[in-house]
Design a protein around this motif. Structure first.
Motif, PDB file in Angstrom:
ATOM      1  N   ALA A   1       6.170  61.786-211.164  1.00 25.72           N
ATOM      2  CA  ALA A   1       5.541  63.282-210.775  1.00 25.72           C
ATOM      3  C   ALA A   1       6.810  64.013-210.032  1.00 25.72           C
ATOM      4  O   ALA A   1       6.842  63.357-209.135  1.00 25.72           O
ATOM      5  CB  ALA A   1       4.106  63.395-210.375  1.00 25.72           C
ATOM      6  N   ILE A   2       6.945  65.153-210.437  1.00 18.79           N
ATOM      7  CA  ILE A   2       7.969  66.084-209.937  1.00 18.79           C
ATOM      8  C   ILE A   2       7.572  67.535-209.671  1.00 18.79           C
ATOM      9  O   ILE A   2       6.976  67.929-210.918  1.00 18.79           O
ATOM     10  CB  ILE A   2       9.280  66.029-210.310  1.00 18.79           C
ATOM     11  CG1 ILE A   2       9.818  64.519-210.515  1.00 18.79           C
ATOM     12  CG2 ILE A   2      10.309  66.875-209.740  1.00 18.79           C
ATOM     13  CD1 ILE A   2      11.239  64.464-211.087  1.00 18.79           C
ATOM     14  N   LEU A   3       7.390  67.896-208.522  1.00 19.68           N
ATOM     15  CA  LEU A   3       6.772  69.162-208.279  1.00 19.68           C
ATOM     16  C   LEU A   3       8.054  70.184-207.659  1.00 19.68           C
ATOM     17  O   LEU A   3       8.726  69.851-206.745  1.00 19.68           O
ATOM     18  CB  LEU A   3       5.712  69.287-207.123  1.00 19.68           C
ATOM     19  CG  LEU A   3       5.339  70.771-206.831  1.00 19.68           C
ATOM     20  CD1 LEU A   3       4.854  71.666-207.809  1.00 19.68           C
ATOM     21  CD2 LEU A   3       4.275  70.631-205.799  1.00 19.68           C
ATOM     22  N   ILE A   4       8.228  71.208-208.485  1.00 18.83           N
ATOM     23  CA  ILE A   4       9.006  72.359-207.929  1.00 18.83           C
ATOM     24  C   ILE A   4       8.237  73.822-207.782  1.00 18.83           C
ATOM     25  O   ILE A   4       7.431  74.195-208.666  1.00 18.83           O
ATOM     26  CB  ILE A   4      10.276  72.826-209.138  1.00 18.83           C
ATOM     27  CG1 ILE A   4      11.011  71.688-209.366  1.00 18.83           C
ATOM     28  CG2 ILE A   4      11.115  74.019-208.588  1.00 18.83           C
ATOM     29  CD1 ILE A   4      12.214  71.865-210.653  1.00 18.83           C
TER      30      ILE A   4
ATOM     31  N   LEU B   1      20.362  72.374-210.507  1.00 17.56           N
ATOM     32  CA  LEU B   1      19.015  73.434-210.810  1.00 17.56           C
ATOM     33  C   LEU B   1      18.704  74.007-209.601  1.00 17.56           C
ATOM     34  O   LEU B   1      18.298  75.328-209.588  1.00 17.56           O
ATOM     35  CB  LEU B   1      18.081  72.640-211.486  1.00 17.56           C
ATOM     36  CG  LEU B   1      16.789  73.373-211.830  1.00 17.56           C
ATOM     37  CD1 LEU B   1      17.068  74.143-213.101  1.00 17.56           C
ATOM     38  CD2 LEU B   1      15.581  72.402-212.569  1.00 17.56           C
ATOM     39  N   LEU B   2      18.302  73.296-208.440  1.00 20.44           N
ATOM     40  CA  LEU B   2      17.777  73.967-207.478  1.00 20.44           C
ATOM     41  C   LEU B   2      18.716  74.954-206.651  1.00 20.44           C
ATOM     42  O   LEU B   2      18.133  75.926-206.308  1.00 20.44           O
ATOM     43  CB  LEU B   2      17.344  72.975-206.383  1.00 20.44           C
ATOM     44  CG  LEU B   2      15.930  71.778-206.859  1.00 20.44           C
ATOM     45  CD1 LEU B   2      16.071  70.959-205.668  1.00 20.44           C
ATOM     46  CD2 LEU B   2      14.591  72.654-206.665  1.00 20.44           C
TER      47      LEU B   2
ATOM     48  N   LYS C   1      17.712  78.881-206.283  1.00 22.34           N
ATOM     49  CA  LYS C   1      17.804  79.558-204.934  1.00 22.34           C
ATOM     50  C   LYS C   1      18.906  80.567-205.176  1.00 22.34           C
ATOM     51  O   LYS C   1      18.523  81.781-204.234  1.00 22.34           O
ATOM     52  CB  LYS C   1      18.236  78.608-203.872  1.00 22.34           C
ATOM     53  CG  LYS C   1      18.464  79.039-202.485  1.00 22.34           C
ATOM     54  CD  LYS C   1      18.739  78.003-201.568  1.00 22.34           C
ATOM     55  CE  LYS C   1      19.026  78.725-200.208  1.00 22.34           C
ATOM     56  NZ  LYS C   1      19.497  77.408-199.135  1.00 22.34           N
ATOM     57  N   ALA C   2      19.797  80.513-205.570  1.00 25.57           N
ATOM     58  CA  ALA C   2      20.942  81.651-205.893  1.00 25.57           C
ATOM     59  C   ALA C   2      20.575  82.871-206.624  1.00 25.57           C
ATOM     60  O   ALA C   2      20.890  84.152-205.998  1.00 25.57           O
ATOM     61  CB  ALA C   2      22.283  80.991-206.598  1.00 25.57           C
TER      62      ALA C   2
ATOM     63  N   GLU D   1      12.085  79.662-200.192  1.00 28.43           N
ATOM     64  CA  GLU D   1      13.219  78.817-200.930  1.00 28.43           C
ATOM     65  C   GLU D   1      12.317  77.956-201.955  1.00 28.43           C
ATOM     66  O   GLU D   1      11.140  77.604-201.597  1.00 28.43           O
ATOM     67  CB  GLU D   1      13.874  78.206-199.949  1.00 28.43           C
ATOM     68  CG  GLU D   1      14.689  78.903-199.147  1.00 28.43           C
ATOM     69  CD  GLU D   1      15.679  77.890-198.317  1.00 28.43           C
ATOM     70  OE1 GLU D   1      15.685  76.750-198.237  1.00 28.43           O
ATOM     71  OE2 GLU D   1      16.503  78.489-197.592  1.00 28.43           O
ATOM     72  N   PRO D   2      12.651  77.767-202.891  1.00 28.57           N
ATOM     73  CA  PRO D   2      12.181  76.560-203.858  1.00 28.57           C
ATOM     74  C   PRO D   2      12.019  75.131-202.966  1.00 28.57           C
ATOM     75  O   PRO D   2      12.845  74.848-202.285  1.00 28.57           O
ATOM     76  CB  PRO D   2      13.166  76.387-204.982  1.00 28.57           C
ATOM     77  CG  PRO D   2      14.426  76.897-204.375  1.00 28.57           C
ATOM     78  CD  PRO D   2      14.206  77.701-203.558  1.00 28.57           C
ATOM     79  N   GLN D   3      10.949  74.502-203.316  1.00 29.56           N
ATOM     80  CA  GLN D   3      10.658  73.273-202.603  1.00 29.56           C
ATOM     81  C   GLN D   3      10.702  72.198-203.830  1.00 29.56           C
ATOM     82  O   GLN D   3      10.102  72.284-204.776  1.00 29.56           O
ATOM     83  CB  GLN D   3       9.399  73.181-201.958  1.00 29.56           C
ATOM     84  CG  GLN D   3       9.145  74.587-201.066  1.00 29.56           C
ATOM     85  CD  GLN D   3      10.175  74.167-199.905  1.00 29.56           C
ATOM     86  OE1 GLN D   3      10.276  73.142-199.109  1.00 29.56           O
ATOM     87  NE2 GLN D   3      11.011  75.179-199.232  1.00 29.56           N
ATOM     88  N   LEU D   4      11.037  70.899-203.533  1.00 32.34           N
ATOM     89  CA  LEU D   4      11.035  69.730-204.256  1.00 32.34           C
ATOM     90  C   LEU D   4      10.292  68.771-203.583  1.00 32.34           C
ATOM     91  O   LEU D   4      10.512  68.224-202.589  1.00 32.34           O
ATOM     92  CB  LEU D   4      12.461  69.494-204.842  1.00 32.34           C
ATOM     93  CG  LEU D   4      12.503  67.970-205.635  1.00 32.34           C
ATOM     94  CD1 LEU D   4      11.903  68.427-207.161  1.00 32.34           C
ATOM     95  CD2 LEU D   4      14.204  67.512-205.641  1.00 32.34           C
ATOM     96  N   SER D   5       9.447  68.147-204.558  1.00 26.80           N
ATOM     97  CA  SER D   5       8.453  66.938-204.048  1.00 26.80           C
ATOM     98  C   SER D   5       8.170  65.849-205.183  1.00 26.80           C
ATOM     99  O   SER D   5       8.420  66.324-206.378  1.00 26.80           O
ATOM    100  CB  SER D   5       7.223  67.235-203.382  1.00 26.80           C
ATOM    101  OG  SER D   5       6.353  67.836-204.362  1.00 26.80           O
TER     102      SER D   5
END
Length: 355
Positions: free
Chosen positions: A251-254, A297-298, A302-303, A337-341
Motif C-alpha cells: 500500500a502506497i499513499l501520496i 514523480l514526487l 512538488k515543482a 508539500e506532497p507526502q509519501l507513506s
C-alpha cells in the motif's frame, strides 16, 4: 472473521454466538465446535468462481461493477454542494483521475467506480455507509498481480484518538457527504477497509487531496526529507502495538499535505477548478516520457505545486483533452508539500511508478 453481508473484518469475542458488523449492521452467526468457532456463512464468503470469491450480498445489492481484469479504481470527489462548506474542485478531480487512469494506464472504464455529489444512483452517493462499502468493493477478491487505486478529494480533519494507536494523539478523518448526520470516517476505518485485506503481490496506490492527509491510511512507514537534504524512512508504528499493515500486499499513499497542514480548494476559474495535489499528480504522471521513479514523480509534483504558487493563473498549454480538465489549480502556500507513506520501505530512487 468476515461479515457475511459486506465482507468487513470482524473481531469475535470469546464465546460469542453472533457478531454485528459496525459498518452495515448485519449480524453473522458463529457456531461453536469445542474450542473452534466456525462461521456459518464462511463457505459463502470463501467460495470461488472463475478465480474470484463470490460477491457478498450487500455488494451485489449495490450493483457495483464486476471487475474481470486486474485493474480497478475507486474515485471519490465531494463538493458538498449547497452547504456552507461547498468546495469547487473535487468533482473535477475525479474527472481528471479517471482520464489519467483510462488514457495513460489502461484502466477499463467499467472497472472504475466513481462517487460524487452529481451521482443519482443512491449507492453511488458518497455517504459514509456507501464509501465504506465501496472500499470493500475495491479490495474484495483481490489477488496476486492486481493494481488498485483509491482517490479521495474533499474535506478532511482530525479528532481525538480513542484507542492509543496515534503517535500525536489525533486520528485523521475524511468527511463523507452526510458527515453532519452520520459522522466522519476515521483513518482506523480506512486502514481496516483498504490496507489490511491486501494479499501478497497486490498493490494499492492511494491519492488523497485533502487537509491533514499525511497519514490518512495509517501506514507504518513515512518518507521524510531532512533539513540536510537527505531522505529517510521514518517509522510510524502505533504506540499501542496495533497491527496496521497489509496481509502481504503493498500500500502506497501520496497525500496533499502533512497531518498538521491545510490544503486549499481550487480558485479562480469558475468552470474547471481542481485540487492542487490532483492537478499536479495527474499532470506529472500523464506527461512523464518514461516510467518515472517515485522520487522523480514526487519531485515533479512538488515543482508543479511551487510553480502554481508563483503564478495562480494558468494558461492552458496542454493537449485538448487535458486542457478541458485542468484549466485552473489551487493557489496554495509554499509550505504544503506532497507526502509519501508506505506499508513497506523501498528505494524511491530505483523503484518505478506504475499503476
Amino acid at each position: 472473521m468476515e461479515c457475511g453481508q459486506c465482507g468487513a473484518g470482524l473481531s469475535v469475542p470469546r464465546g460469542a454466538r453472533s457478531v454485528q458488523c459496525a459498518h452495515c449492521r448485519g449480524v453473522t452467526r458463529v457456531q461453536r465446535h469445542g474450542a473452534v468457532g466456525v462461521v456459518m456463512n464462511a463457505f459463502a464468503n470463501m467460495a470461488v468462481r472463475g478465480g474470484r470469491p463470490v460477491t457478498p450480498p450487500k455488494l451485489r445489492e449495490a450493483g457495483y461493477p464486476r471487475v474481470p481484469g486486474d485493474k480497478r479504481a475507486l474515485l471519490i470527489g465531494i463538493n458538498y454542494t449547497g452547504t456552507e462548506n461547498e468546495l469547487s474542485g473535487p468533482i473535477n478531480d475525479v474527472k481528471g483521475m479517471s482520464f489519467l487512469l483510462t488514457q495513460k494506464y489502461g484502466f477499463p472504464k467499467e472497472c472504475i467506480l466513481t462517487m460524487t455529489d452529481e451521482e443519482r444512483d443512491p449507492y453511488r452517493r458518497p455517504t459514509k455507509s456507501n464509501i465504506l462499502l465501496a472500499m470493500r468493493w475495491l479490495v474484495h477478491g483481490c489477488r496476486s498481480g492486481d493494481s488498485l487505486v483509491f482517490h479521495f478529494s474533499g474535506m478532511a480533519g482530525q479528532m481525538e484518538d480513542e484507542d492509543g494507536d496515534e503517535q500525536d494523539g489525533e486520528d485523521q478523518t475524511i468527511f463523507p457527504l452526510d458527515w453532519e448526520l452520520n459522522g466522519e470516517i476515521r483513518d482506523d476505518e480506512i486502514n481496516d477497509a483498504l490496507v489490511r485485506p491486501l494479499v501478497k503481490d497486490v498493490t494499492l496506490h492511494a491519492v488523497i487531496d485533502a487537509c491533514h492527509s499525511g497519514t490518512m491510511l495509517d501506514l507504518p512507514n513515512i518518507y521524510k526529507l531532512k533539513k540536510s537534504g537527505q531522505t529517510e524512512w521514518k517509522l510510524h508504528t502505533p504506540p499501542n502495538g496495533a497491527w496496521k499493515n497489509t496481509s502481504g500486499g503493498m500500500a502506497i499513499l501520496i497525500s496533499g499535505c502533512g497531518d498538521n497542514q491545510m490544503s486549499t480548494d481550487g480558485i479562480g476559474d469558475e468552470h474547471l477548478p481542481m485540487g492542487v495535489l490532483t492537478y499536479s499528480f495527474v499532470t506529472a504522471a500523464f506527461f512523464a516520457q518514461r516510467k518515472p521513479t517515485y522520487a522523480q514523480l514526487l519531485a515533479t509534483i512538488k515543482a508543479i505545486m511551487l510553480e502554481r504558487n508563483a503564478d495562480s493563473r494558468i494558461n492552458c498549454k496542454l493537449p485538448a483533452p487535458m486542457c478541458s480538465l485542468v484549466r485552473k489549480v489551487v493557489n496554495f502556500s509554499g509550505v504544503q508539500e506532497p507526502q509519501l507513506s508506505s506499508s513497506q520501505k523501498f528505494d524511491i530512487n530505483r523503484e518505478h511508478f506504475e499503476l
